[in-house]
Design an enzyme around this catalytic site. Sequence first.
Site, PDB file in Angstrom:
ATOM      1  N   GLU A 149      32.308  79.523   4.845  1.00  0.00           N
ATOM      2  CA  GLU A 149      31.455  80.185   3.855  1.00  0.00           C
ATOM      3  C   GLU A 149      31.977  79.881   2.455  1.00  0.00           C
ATOM      4  O   GLU A 149      33.170  80.029   2.183  1.00  0.00           O
ATOM      5  CB  GLU A 149      31.448  81.704   4.109  1.00  0.00           C
ATOM      6  N   GLU A 275      26.939  93.945   1.870  1.00  0.00           N
ATOM      7  CA  GLU A 275      26.136  92.756   2.150  1.00  0.00           C
ATOM      8  C   GLU A 275      25.818  92.636   3.642  1.00  0.00           C
ATOM      9  O   GLU A 275      25.922  91.565   4.233  1.00  0.00           O
ATOM     10  CB  GLU A 275      26.843  91.500   1.635  1.00  0.00           C
ATOM     11  N   LYS A 349      38.400  92.839  -5.796  1.00  0.00           N
ATOM     12  CA  LYS A 349      38.128  91.597  -6.553  1.00  0.00           C
ATOM     13  C   LYS A 349      38.535  91.806  -8.007  1.00  0.00           C
ATOM     14  O   LYS A 349      38.365  92.898  -8.546  1.00  0.00           O
ATOM     15  CB  LYS A 349      36.645  91.236  -6.484  1.00  0.00           C
ATOM     16  N   ASP A 354      31.591  89.742  -9.268  1.00  0.00           N
ATOM     17  CA  ASP A 354      31.795  88.811  -8.168  1.00  0.00           C
ATOM     18  C   ASP A 354      32.273  87.457  -8.658  1.00  0.00           C
ATOM     19  O   ASP A 354      31.496  86.505  -8.657  1.00  0.00           O
ATOM     20  CB  ASP A 354      30.465  88.664  -7.394  1.00  0.00           C
ATOM     21  N   GLU A 382      33.275  78.976  -6.009  1.00  0.00           N
ATOM     22  CA  GLU A 382      31.886  79.359  -5.779  1.00  0.00           C
ATOM     23  C   GLU A 382      31.077  79.366  -7.077  1.00  0.00           C
ATOM     24  O   GLU A 382      29.991  78.787  -7.133  1.00  0.00           O
ATOM     25  CB  GLU A 382      31.839  80.744  -5.121  1.00  0.00           C
ATOM     26  N   TRP A 527      19.819  91.917  -6.175  1.00  0.00           N
ATOM     27  CA  TRP A 527      21.276  91.756  -6.095  1.00  0.00           C
ATOM     28  C   TRP A 527      22.043  92.473  -7.212  1.00  0.00           C
ATOM     29  O   TRP A 527      23.277  92.547  -7.169  1.00  0.00           O
ATOM     30  CB  TRP A 527      21.649  90.273  -6.084  1.00  0.00           C
TER      31      TRP A 527
HETATM   32  C1  BDP Z   1      30.298  86.517  -2.608  1.00  0.00           C
HETATM   33  C2  BDP Z   1      29.866  85.382  -1.755  1.00  0.00           C
HETATM   34  C3  BDP Z   1      29.664  85.746  -0.319  1.00  0.00           C
HETATM   35  C4  BDP Z   1      30.867  86.515   0.187  1.00  0.00           C
HETATM   36  C5  BDP Z   1      31.105  87.694  -0.704  1.00  0.00           C
HETATM   37  C6  BDP Z   1      32.348  88.471  -0.334  1.00  0.00           C
HETATM   38  O1  BDP Z   1      28.669  84.869  -2.287  1.00  0.00           O
HETATM   39  O2  BDP Z   1      29.436  84.567   0.401  1.00  0.00           O
HETATM   40  O3  BDP Z   1      30.682  86.923   1.497  1.00  0.00           O
HETATM   41  O4  BDP Z   1      31.291  87.283  -2.014  1.00  0.00           O
HETATM   42  O5  BDP Z   1      33.327  88.335  -1.061  1.00  0.00           O
HETATM   43  O6  BDP Z   1      30.864  85.975  -3.750  1.00  0.00           O
HETATM   44  O7  BDP Z   1      32.352  89.214   0.616  1.00  0.00           O
END
Ligand code: BDP
Length: 666
Positions: A149, A275, A349, A354, A382, A527
Site C-alpha cells: 500500500e 478508514e 502521525k 495526513d 505518498e 474526506w
Molecule cells: C493514508 C493513506 C492510506 C493509509 C492511511 C493510514 O492514503 O493508504 O492506509 O494513510 O495511515 O495516508 O492508515
Amino acid sequence: MKRQDLHAAWLPPAAFRSVGSRHTVVHGDGPLLDTVLAELREAAGRYGGTVRHGDGAEPVDLVLALSAVPAESGGTGDEGFVLARRDGVTTLLADAPAGLLHGLFHVVRLGEPAFTGERPAEHHRPALHRRIVDDWDNVDVHPVMGQVERGYAGGSIVWRDGALREDLSRVAGYARLLACCGINGLVVNNVNVHASEAHLLTDRLGEVAAVAGLLRPYGIRIHLSVNFASPVQLGGLPTADPLDERVREWWAHTTRGVYETIPDFGGYLVKADSEGQPGPFAYGRTHADGANMLADALAPFGGVVHWRAFVYNHRQDWRDRGTDRARAAYDHFVPLDGEFRDNAVLQVKHGPLDFQTREPVSPVITAMPRTRVAVELQATQEYTGQQRHVCYLAPMWRTVLGFRPWGEDRPDVAQVAAGGGLVGVSNVGDDPYWTGHPLAQANLYAFGRLAWDPTLDPAAILDEWIELTFRPDDTADPQTLRRTLHELMDGSWQTYEQYTAPLGVGFMVSPGSHYGPSVDGYEYSPWGTYHFADRDGIGVDRTRATGTGYTGQYPAPWSDIYESPDTCPDELLLFFHHVPYHHVLHSGRTVIQHIYDTHFEGARRTERMRELWRDLPAGLVDPALYARVSERLDEQVRSAHEWRDQINTYFLRKSGVPDAHGRRIY
Ligand code: BDP
C-alpha cells in the site's frame, strides 16, 4: 562501481574497507556477537585484515568487547557503546551485544578517521528506545492498493502472490540496512489488515516467524499489524467487544501462541475505527478499552501495543464547514489521557491531517502527558512525489522533531517521543534499488539516524549516506559527486513544496493515487481535506475566534501564534486561516503573488536539478543508476510544470489577479 554494490544500498562491500583491512579482536559471545563476527570476517576476507575471537598475543588495531562499562560513566544501556582510540588501538565497549553491533556500524560510517589519531572516549546511546519501521505490505495483491500500500518501489520483499517468498534474501539484506542506521523494530504487514493478512496472527504465524528469524541476528524485533475484529474473523466469536471475557481470553490465548513461536516478538500495531477498519466504537467502547485489552494480552511477555491515533470520519459532509478533520485525533484521544496501560503506545502521525508536504505538528503530541506517545513519519513518498520526484525528507522531519510546543527552553517533540518511539512508514520494495528512485534510499537512512539521534543535521546525515553509498573517494572526482548530490537533495523538500499545494493548505492532489495536481479533486468529497478557495480568498479558518477552534488544541504560546494571521508563520498560513488573495505575508508578498512566484521558482529549480545531473561527469556513478535517476528527473520536471500550470491557472482564474511580473499563465 559494480552493479551489485548499488543494490547493497548504503552497505556496499567497500563501506567496510577501513574495518576490513584491520586486525580485530572480539571479546564476548551471543547471537548478535555472531553477526558482528560474521560482518568483520566477511570484510577482512575481502580487504586483508584478520579477526580473532577471544584472547591472543598478536597486535590489534580494533577491539570490540562486551564488558560492563563503569556505572559512573552511565553504562551503555542495551544498545549504546563507547568508542575510544589510544596508542593506535580503536576500542568499542558495550554492556550488551546490540551495542557492539551499533558500534561496528558507527565505525564503518566513520571509515579511516576511526583509525587515525587519538580519540577520547565518546558515549553513544539512542535517544529513543523504540525505533520502528512500518511496512505497509499486503500478503495478497490488493485490487486497489496493490502488493504494498502506497508503495512506489515494486512488490513486497516478503510476500509474493499471496505466499511467503521462497527467497527471502532481500529481507536479510533489509535487516542489515535497517540495523546499520539504528532501527530495532519492524512491523511486517500493512495497517489495513485485510482477510488474508489477518491470518498471520494465527495459522500463518510460521511466516512471521520465518521473517523474525532473519531480523533477529540484526537486533530487530518483529511486530504485527492486527485486525481488531480478529476474534470474530479468526476465532469464530460473535463479538470483538474488548470488555467481553471471551474476547479477552481469545487475545490472551492467541498472544501466548505468538510468543511460543516468536519469543522476542515486539507487539501489535492497530488501526481501529479508521478508514473502514473495525474498532471498539462498534461496541460503544473507547480506544483505551481496545488498546488496554491488547496491552494486557501482551504484558506477560513484555510486548507492546502501538495504537494509532489516526482516527477520523472519512465520510463527512463537505457542506458542513464546522467539521474539521484536523481536530479529530485530539478530540478522540486527549480525553483518554491517563487511561492507557504502560505498555500501550499511542502512535500519532506527525501532523494532524495526513503526511502532507507541510503541516503543523499534531497537537495530540503535546496534550497527553500521561500517555506514551510515538510519532509516526512517512518515508514512503505518498504525498511528496512518490519516489519519482527527488524529495529528501530529513529537513521536514528535523523541523518536526525539533519543534518546541511549549516554547523555547521546554521539551521538543523528540523528547516527548522518547517515551513512545519514532515510527517510519517504509519506502522499500523489491525494486533493484530498494526504493524505486535510488536517491529515495536516503530517506529511509535518515529516518533511522534521526530516530537514534533526533538532533542530527540533515545535511550531515546526507553526507554519511553519500559516503557509504557512493564512495566518492573511489571516483575520479569526489567533490563534484558530493556537491551534485547535495545540490540535488538538500533543498528538494522545499522545492517540492514550492510547486505543489501552497502555504500549508495541503492536498490538491489527484484523488486516490495522490500523485499529480487536482486542485479541486477532494474539494467536494467526504474526506475532509478542503482549501475553500473562492474568488476572494483561500484557506481553512481554524481559529477559535471565527473558525473550527483547532488552534485551541495547542498549548501556549502556539495557540496564540497560530490564532492570528499576523503571527502565524507564512508556510502554515492557509492551514490556519482563510485570507484574501491580497493578504500580505511576512515575506512582503501577497498570497496570490507568492503562489505564482513559488510555482515558477519550484518548476525552474527542477530544471536546474536535471541540468546538474546531466552535467555530472560520466563514470562517477554506475550507468544504470545514472539512467534511472535521469528518467525520474525527466518525470519530476514534467510533473512540476504540470503542477505550476494548473495551480497558477486555477488561481488566476479564481482571483482575476494577474501576475505582477507578467509571466505566462494559461
Ligand atoms: C493514508 C493513506 C492510506 C493509509 C492511511 C493510514 O492514503 O493508504 O492506509 O494513510 O495511515 O495516508 O492508515
